[in-house]
Design a protein around this motif. Structure first.
Motif, PDB file in Angstrom:
ATOM      1  N   VAL A   1       0.839  -1.198   0.000  1.00  9.42           N
ATOM      2  CA  VAL A   1       0.000   0.000   0.000  1.00  9.42           C
ATOM      3  C   VAL A   1       0.875   1.249   0.000  1.00  9.42           C
ATOM      4  O   VAL A   1       0.648   2.193  -0.777  1.00  9.42           O
ATOM      5  N   SER A   2       1.890   1.277   0.850  1.00  3.93           N
ATOM      6  CA  SER A   2       2.791   2.428   0.908  1.00  3.93           C
ATOM      7  C   SER A   2       3.473   2.657  -0.435  1.00  3.93           C
ATOM      8  O   SER A   2       3.569   3.800  -0.915  1.00  3.93           O
ATOM      9  N   ASN A   3       3.947   1.568  -1.054  1.00  6.11           N
ATOM     10  CA  ASN A   3       4.623   1.699  -2.347  1.00  6.11           C
ATOM     11  C   ASN A   3       3.670   2.184  -3.437  1.00  6.11           C
ATOM     12  O   ASN A   3       4.062   2.957  -4.319  1.00  6.11           O
ATOM     13  N   ARG A   4       2.421   1.745  -3.381  1.00  3.01           N
ATOM     14  CA  ARG A   4       1.460   2.179  -4.406  1.00  3.01           C
ATOM     15  C   ARG A   4       1.076   3.642  -4.230  1.00  3.01           C
ATOM     16  O   ARG A   4       0.836   4.340  -5.217  1.00  3.01           O
ATOM     17  N   VAL A   5       0.993   4.106  -3.010  1.00  2.24           N
ATOM     18  CA  VAL A   5       0.754   5.536  -2.785  1.00  2.24           C
ATOM     19  C   VAL A   5       1.904   6.337  -3.386  1.00  2.24           C
ATOM     20  O   VAL A   5       1.693   7.342  -4.078  1.00  2.24           O
ATOM     21  N   ALA A   6       3.127   5.894  -3.127  1.00  2.56           N
ATOM     22  CA  ALA A   6       4.297   6.588  -3.670  1.00  2.56           C
ATOM     23  C   ALA A   6       4.280   6.576  -5.195  1.00  2.56           C
ATOM     24  O   ALA A   6       4.603   7.581  -5.847  1.00  2.56           O
ATOM     25  N   ALA A   7       3.889   5.448  -5.787  1.00  2.00           N
ATOM     26  CA  ALA A   7       3.834   5.352  -7.246  1.00  2.00           C
ATOM     27  C   ALA A   7       2.761   6.280  -7.819  1.00  2.00           C
ATOM     28  O   ALA A   7       2.956   6.893  -8.877  1.00  2.00           O
ATOM     29  N   ALA A   8       1.632   6.397  -7.130  1.00  2.00           N
ATOM     30  CA  ALA A   8       0.567   7.290  -7.586  1.00  2.00           C
ATOM     31  C   ALA A   8       1.039   8.738  -7.572  1.00  2.00           C
ATOM     32  O   ALA A   8       0.769   9.505  -8.512  1.00  2.00           O
ATOM     33  N   ILE A   9       1.748   9.116  -6.526  1.00  2.00           N
ATOM     34  CA  ILE A   9       2.270  10.483  -6.435  1.00  2.00           C
ATOM     35  C   ILE A   9       3.303  10.735  -7.530  1.00  2.00           C
ATOM     36  O   ILE A   9       3.317  11.793  -8.169  1.00  2.00           O
ATOM     37  N   SER A  10       4.175   9.747  -7.767  1.00  2.00           N
ATOM     38  CA  SER A  10       5.200   9.877  -8.803  1.00  2.00           C
ATOM     39  C   SER A  10       4.572  10.060 -10.184  1.00  2.00           C
ATOM     40  O   SER A  10       5.055  10.860 -11.001  1.00  2.00           O
ATOM     41  N   TYR A  11       3.480   9.337 -10.446  1.00  2.00           N
ATOM     42  CA  TYR A  11       2.793   9.479 -11.725  1.00  2.00           C
ATOM     43  C   TYR A  11       2.304  10.912 -11.920  1.00  2.00           C
ATOM     44  O   TYR A  11       2.450  11.487 -13.010  1.00  2.00           O
TER      45      TYR A  11
ATOM     46  N   VAL B   1      -6.217  14.626  10.503  1.00  5.46           N
ATOM     47  CA  VAL B   1      -5.605  13.379  10.974  1.00  5.46           C
ATOM     48  C   VAL B   1      -4.096  13.415  10.858  1.00  5.46           C
ATOM     49  O   VAL B   1      -3.415  12.492  11.326  1.00  5.46           O
ATOM     50  N   GLY B   2      -3.565  14.472  10.252  1.00  5.19           N
ATOM     51  CA  GLY B   2      -2.118  14.609  10.141  1.00  5.19           C
ATOM     52  C   GLY B   2      -1.712  16.062  10.100  1.00  5.19           C
ATOM     53  O   GLY B   2      -2.258  16.848   9.324  1.00  5.19           O
ATOM     54  N   LYS B   3      -0.761  16.433  10.936  1.00  9.78           N
ATOM     55  CA  LYS B   3      -0.298  17.821  11.002  1.00  9.78           C
ATOM     56  C   LYS B   3       1.032  17.978  10.275  1.00  9.78           C
ATOM     57  O   LYS B   3       1.810  17.034  10.173  1.00  9.78           O
TER      58      LYS B   3
ATOM     59  N   ASP C   1       1.863   7.521   6.453  1.00 11.85           N
ATOM     60  CA  ASP C   1       3.322   7.641   6.457  1.00 11.85           C
ATOM     61  C   ASP C   1       3.852   8.005   5.077  1.00 11.85           C
ATOM     62  O   ASP C   1       4.772   8.826   4.944  1.00 11.85           O
ATOM     63  N   SER C   2       3.268   7.413   4.041  1.00 13.48           N
ATOM     64  CA  SER C   2       3.714   7.718   2.684  1.00 13.48           C
ATOM     65  C   SER C   2       3.378   9.164   2.311  1.00 13.48           C
ATOM     66  O   SER C   2       4.196   9.873   1.709  1.00 13.48           O
ATOM     67  N   LEU C   3       2.181   9.623   2.685  1.00 13.57           N
ATOM     68  CA  LEU C   3       1.799  11.006   2.395  1.00 13.57           C
ATOM     69  C   LEU C   3       2.696  11.987   3.146  1.00 13.57           C
ATOM     70  O   LEU C   3       3.124  13.013   2.591  1.00 13.57           O
ATOM     71  N   ARG C   4       2.999  11.683   4.401  1.00 16.46           N
ATOM     72  CA  ARG C   4       3.874  12.574   5.182  1.00 16.46           C
ATOM     73  C   ARG C   4       5.276  12.631   4.586  1.00 16.46           C
ATOM     74  O   ARG C   4       5.921  13.676   4.586  1.00 16.46           O
TER      75      ARG C   4
END
Length: 405
Positions: A90-100, A186-188, A153-156
């Motif tokens: 899940v973390s890696n896919r979030v990172a891949a989505a952002i990279s795209y 939910v995240g500062k 964690d990936s978004l941060r």
């Protein structure tokens, strides 16, 4: 091919021939009616191995114990999830989505960072508005604490100085039998305080964004269509269902006069703030779109450019006929009000109304209005809302740009 170690913690789910055919055709949803055992013993939100009627492995899926969409495929016909922990994937896919998004987008501080199935993260949507990220969790699986943590964690990591705000859809949580919760931060950010309002740039224009708004976002899927419409716009322009002025503000760059119409006063108040932010002078009308177009048409009002961007008229297939009638009435009125050589930008975000259905409706409206219509562009959602082959639900937005004579 072996099922993942995580998936083998639950009994595999066997599909009916129809369910297996659906997966092999490229879709990633299987409805409960297509499970051989419609009440499997899998844990809610767990990763499960999916087998066809003959016991052949189709892949791994995220399981919901309550939704009619019982499984959403997570790894289809490959070993990606074997011997790898689900939170890591899940973390890696979030990172891949952002990279795209970094690869394909320019000149914007606002975009959809994660688009659920289209980014291989079913049940998760993340939008960016400058230094505010909004997150929506739509399934039991994505509400798991370990997967939430992986996403956060990936978004941060990628946006350390952004606020993360979760928008809660109460109806979805009820359908998924998830505990009730309220929308909130939910995240500062690492530096400074959390924000609930900001200003973002899009196509060279500036817009306000407030998480307390009535909608999920600012219709980011229209971002590229806003810019395209502006290229054709001229003269007197009318933007119907303007919401917070997305099309209207873009049209203003090339038009003599622009009027935006919406029945939501709060939305129009934000539209006016956006106009002020860009030092633009537009006219805003609070009115029912159908009534306004009828009154303007009867009164003989004419425009050079008209935008029709209504909400989804067909939220389910059973609403199709009503939706088509609504679209036709709007487009018929607009076609009659356009001056010769004028531009019509007509949109539909109803998945249950296909492009072919929409074009047929537009053709019928043109015939009834006795106008010749030439299609200049047929457009879809912006590149941050990619269309996943085999999943037609990701191909929902139609934007037709036409010249009317």
């Amino acid at each position: 091919m072996k099922p993942s170690k995580t998936a083998t913690a639950n009994p595999p789910i066997h599909l009916t021939p129809r369910g297996a055919a659906r997966i092999r055709a490229g879709h990633v949803w299987v409805y409960r009616s297509d499970l051989k055992d419609q009440k499997p013993k899998a844990e809610p939100g767990s990763l499960v191995a999916v087998l066809d009627e003959k016991g052949r492995i189709l892949g791994d899926a995220l399981y919901s114990s309550s939704s009619q969409i019982a499984i959403r495929m997570f790894a289809v016909g490959r070993e990606e999830t074997y011997a790898v922990e689900l939170p890591e994937i899940v973390s890696n896919r979030v990172a891949a989505a952002i990279s795209y998004r970094d690869e394909v987008l320019q000149q914007t501080e606002a975009c959809r960072l994660v688009f659920s199935e289209a980014d291989f993260l079913p049940g998760l949507i993340v939008d960016r508005y400058n230094d505010i990220l909004t997150m929506q969790v739509l399934t039991q699986a994505m509400d798991r604490e370990d997967l939430r943590r992986a996403v956060m964690d990936s978004l941060r990591e990628h946006f350390p100085n952004s606020t993360i705000f979760e928008r809660v859809d109460e109806r979805i949580r009820e359908l998924e039998k998830l505990p009730a919760k309220e929308s909130g931060v939910v995240g500062k950010p690492q530096k400074g305080n959390a924000k609930t309002a900001t200003i973002f740039n899009m196509n060279g224009l500036r817009f306000h964004y407030d998480v307390s708004g009535q909608k999920t976002g600012a219709f980011l899927d229209q971002r590229e269509n806003y810019a395209a419409a502006a290229q054709y716009a001229r003269g007197d322009a009318l933007d119907v269902f303007t919401y917070q002025g997305g099309f209207a503000l873009h049209l203003y760059q090339n038009c003599r006069r622009v009027t935006g119409v919406d029945m939501s006063r709060p939305a129009l108040e934000v539209a006016e703030e956006n106009a002020t932010l860009n030092e633009y002078n537009l006219e805003w009308i609070e009115a029912n779109a159908f009534d306004y177009l009828k009154d303007q048409s009867v009164g003989g009002r004419a425009y050079d450019t008209i935008v029709l961007d209504p909400p989804a008229f067909a939220k389910t297939a059973k609403n199709f006929d009503t939706a088509i009638r609504g679209y036709k009435e709007l487009n018929l009125r607009a076609l009659k009000m356009l001056r010769a050589g004028g531009t019509l930008i007509s949109c539909s975000c109803s998945f249950h109304v296909s492009e072919a259905d929409f074009m047929e409706m537009l053709g019928t409206a043109a015939a009834d209005a006795h106008r010749r219509v030439r299609i200049l562009e047929k457009r879809n959602a912006a590149k941050d809302h990619p269309i996943l082959m085999g999943v037609p639900e990701t191909n929902y937005l139609k934007c037709i740009i036409a010249r009317v004579d």
